[in-house]
Design a protein around this motif. Structure first.
Motif, PDB file in Angstrom:
ATOM      1  N   LYS A  27       0.750  -1.290   0.309  1.00 43.80           N
ATOM      2  CA  LYS A  27       0.060  -0.244   0.154  1.00 43.80           C
ATOM      3  C   LYS A  27       0.958   0.844   0.011  1.00 43.80           C
ATOM      4  N   GLY A  28       1.784   1.063   0.849  1.00 43.91           N
ATOM      5  CA  GLY A  28       2.263   1.734   0.976  1.00 43.91           C
ATOM      6  C   GLY A  28       3.504   2.619  -0.919  1.00 43.91           C
ATOM      7  N   ARG A  29       4.046   1.534  -1.745  1.00 45.00           N
ATOM      8  CA  ARG A  29       4.833   1.845  -2.882  1.00 45.00           C
ATOM      9  C   ARG A  29       3.942   1.996  -3.661  1.00 45.00           C
ATOM     10  N   ASN A  30       2.580   1.483  -3.833  1.00 46.73           N
ATOM     11  CA  ASN A  30       1.674   1.420  -4.463  1.00 46.73           C
ATOM     12  C   ASN A  30       0.360   2.159  -4.128  1.00 46.73           C
ATOM     13  N   ALA A  31      -0.631   3.648  -3.905  1.00 43.57           N
ATOM     14  CA  ALA A  31      -2.053   3.618  -3.502  1.00 43.57           C
ATOM     15  C   ALA A  31      -2.860   3.650  -3.920  1.00 43.57           C
ATOM     16  N   GLU A  32      -2.881   2.775  -5.501  1.00 42.23           N
ATOM     17  CA  GLU A  32      -4.418   2.390  -6.121  1.00 42.23           C
ATOM     18  C   GLU A  32      -3.928   0.308  -5.820  1.00 42.23           C
ATOM     19  N   ILE A  33      -3.148   0.226  -4.727  1.00 36.52           N
ATOM     20  CA  ILE A  33      -3.309  -0.929  -3.522  1.00 36.52           C
ATOM     21  C   ILE A  33      -4.523  -0.992  -2.591  1.00 36.52           C
ATOM     22  N   LEU A  34      -5.856  -1.783  -2.524  1.00 34.03           N
ATOM     23  CA  LEU A  34      -6.647  -1.334  -1.321  1.00 34.03           C
ATOM     24  C   LEU A  34      -6.078  -2.164  -0.445  1.00 34.03           C
ATOM     25  N   ASP A  35      -5.577  -3.803  -0.744  1.00 32.85           N
ATOM     26  CA  ASP A  35      -5.778  -5.015   0.212  1.00 32.85           C
ATOM     27  C   ASP A  35      -4.896  -5.846  -0.336  1.00 32.85           C
ATOM     28  N   VAL A  36      -3.829  -6.618   0.172  1.00 35.99           N
ATOM     29  CA  VAL A  36      -3.675  -7.490   0.025  1.00 35.99           C
ATOM     30  C   VAL A  36      -3.795  -9.101   0.473  1.00 35.99           C
ATOM     31  N   GLN A  37      -4.396 -10.654   0.348  1.00 35.43           N
ATOM     32  CA  GLN A  37      -3.916 -10.341   1.234  1.00 35.43           C
ATOM     33  C   GLN A  37      -3.768 -12.370   1.289  1.00 35.43           C
ATOM     34  N   GLY A  38      -3.760 -13.565   1.786  1.00 35.69           N
ATOM     35  CA  GLY A  38      -3.673 -14.999   1.118  1.00 35.69           C
ATOM     36  C   GLY A  38      -1.931 -14.566   0.283  1.00 35.69           C
ATOM     37  N   ILE A  39      -1.166 -13.477   0.649  1.00 33.58           N
ATOM     38  CA  ILE A  39       0.235 -14.169  -0.207  1.00 33.58           C
ATOM     39  C   ILE A  39       0.991 -15.507   0.365  1.00 33.58           C
ATOM     40  N   VAL A  40       1.180 -16.323  -0.742  1.00 32.65           N
ATOM     41  CA  VAL A  40       1.910 -17.777  -0.311  1.00 32.65           C
ATOM     42  C   VAL A  40       3.399 -17.533  -1.347  1.00 32.65           C
ATOM     43  N   ALA A  41       4.184 -17.780  -1.332  1.00 32.24           N
ATOM     44  CA  ALA A  41       5.306 -18.183  -2.137  1.00 32.24           C
ATOM     45  C   ALA A  41       6.071 -19.426  -1.613  1.00 32.24           C
ATOM     46  N   SER A  42       6.113 -20.367  -2.916  1.00 34.66           N
ATOM     47  CA  SER A  42       6.363 -22.198  -1.803  1.00 34.66           C
ATOM     48  C   SER A  42       7.463 -22.483  -3.786  1.00 34.66           C
ATOM     49  N   GLY A  43       8.876 -22.834  -3.729  1.00 35.95           N
ATOM     50  CA  GLY A  43       9.343 -22.748  -4.011  1.00 35.95           C
ATOM     51  C   GLY A  43      10.728 -22.963  -3.969  1.00 35.95           C
TER      52      GLY A  43
END
Length: 176
Positions: A27-43
């Motif tokens: 949100k701090g880097r891009n004001a267009e983002i309202l919310d981000v949930q469930g970020i999963v990185a697997s590798g």
């Protein structure tokens, strides 16, 4: 954070499956983002011939404002990320880093959270529509104006041209 020494020790690569909370940073880097949930990185991260390969599946749900109506729209995203890193300091590596073919490793670690945040920001679509807007409904209108598709505009222009024709008054003359 993935330590490059640990990556080197494992010939099969260092596997990871991380759930991250980067909502405030994004949100701090891009004001267009309202919310981000469930970020999963697997590798996994691997070392080969002086290069560090970071390959992972990234999935998350991002909420952005519609391009047309500014209503919140949730998008489910999932894609593969492949990045190549190299330690700084070597002359051959500096040329590759300068050409943006590889990313530099800072402080002996690969920052997974930074990679995930950068890739989420790179994959934000330019055109975001609600389900109704995608179906062709929900065009804005006001007093003496409205938003219309190209097809609707072409049809309106053709009707207006026919209406303003000098032969329009002769239409229906011989119908009797």
């Amino acid at each position: 954070m993935l330590n490059i020494q640990e990556i080197r020790k494992n010939p099969d690569g260092l596997a990871f499956d991380k759930k991250l909370d980067l909502t405030e940073e994004l949100k701090g880097r891009n004001a267009e983002i309202l919310d981000v949930q469930g970020i999963v990185a697997s590798g996994k991260a691997q070392y080969e011939d002086g290069l560090y390969f970071l390959d992972y599946d990234l999935s998350y749900t991002i909420t952005l404002a519609s391009s047309r109506s500014m209503e919140p729209v949730e998008l489910q995203e999932s894609y593969l990320v492949n990045e190549v890193f190299m330690e700084e300091g070597k002359t051959a590596s500096q040329e590759l880093i300068d050409q943006d073919l590889v990313l530099p490793i800072e402080k002996g670690e690969i920052n997974l959270a930074e990679s995930v945040a950068d890739n989420i920001l790179l994959h934000i679509p330019l055109k975001i529509l609600t389900a109704a807007e995608e179906a062709g409904q929900g065009f804005l209108s006001g007093q003496d104006w409205q938003v219309m598709t190209e097809e609707e505009f072409a049809a309106a222009q053709a009707a207006k041209k026919e209406e303003n024709s000098p032969f329009a008054d002769l239409q229906g003359l011989f119908d009797e």
